[in-house]
Design an enzyme around this catalytic site. Sequence first.
Site, PDB file in Angstrom:
ATOM      1  CE1 TYR A 103      -3.991  -2.033   0.134  1.00  0.00           C
ATOM      2  CE2 TYR A 103      -2.780  -3.292   1.758  1.00  0.00           C
ATOM      3  CZ  TYR A 103      -3.837  -3.172   0.889  1.00  0.00           C
ATOM      4  OH  TYR A 103      -4.748  -4.187   0.776  1.00  0.00           O
ATOM      5  CG  ASN A 126     -10.913  -1.396  -7.894  1.00  0.00           C
ATOM      6  OD1 ASN A 126     -11.442  -0.821  -8.828  1.00  0.00           O
ATOM      7  ND2 ASN A 126     -10.181  -2.481  -8.062  1.00  0.00           N
ATOM      8  CB  CYS A 134      -7.517  -3.827  -5.591  1.00  0.00           C
ATOM      9  SG  CYS A 134      -9.030  -4.701  -5.951  1.00  0.00           S
ATOM     10  CG  HIS A 135      -5.558  -9.133  -8.339  1.00  0.00           C
ATOM     11  ND1 HIS A 135      -6.278  -8.417  -9.282  1.00  0.00           N
ATOM     12  CD2 HIS A 135      -4.532  -9.722  -9.003  1.00  0.00           C
ATOM     13  CE1 HIS A 135      -5.708  -8.575 -10.461  1.00  0.00           C
ATOM     14  NE2 HIS A 135      -4.643  -9.357 -10.320  1.00  0.00           N
ATOM     15  CD  GLU A 166      -2.424 -10.739 -12.522  1.00  0.00           C
ATOM     16  OE1 GLU A 166      -3.482 -10.174 -12.818  1.00  0.00           O
ATOM     17  OE2 GLU A 166      -1.612 -10.252 -11.707  1.00  0.00           O
TER      18      GLU A 166
END
Length: 170
Positions: A103, A126, A134-135, A166
């Site tokens: 963050y 979000n 945001c993940h 990913e």
Amino acid sequence: MIKAMVLETPIGPLALLEHDGALIGGGFTADPGELHVRLHPSLRALELTATGDLGDLSKAHLAYFDGDLTALDTVPVHQPGSPRRERLLAALRAVRPGETVTYGELAARAGLERAARAAGQACAQNLVAPVVPCHRVLPAAGGKGLKRFGGYYYGPERKEWLLSHEATTR
């Protein structure tokens, strides 16, 4: 009018909301109404209408889940908010697949040093997951098990799946 559809994904249904060609809502739920009630008041006032397909928006999501990790990069999004929140969400969207940030790092990328809490709030608000990723934000403290992933509105299991997808699809 807001057009809504539900897309089947490997990690469950994904509701998508579109207005004027932009994605205004995306979330892992079978009920688009759950996203609609969380929209900015200017959008929430618009009628929600179900549709079977959202064209390029649907195709981009299907391509992402099929392994094209850049497919969501060109999806237009619209999330009204304060200039500070919009800066944080823009910085979040610039975090590439396979990359994670804290963050605090997200706040710094947005030019908002020492605004880690604001970064956390922007992630919590979000409404366009997984396009605004945001993940990809992890807590600085880490943790064990699923706690190492921190919070995610749709559950740490989905966050873990997205990060794994990913990392292994690159």
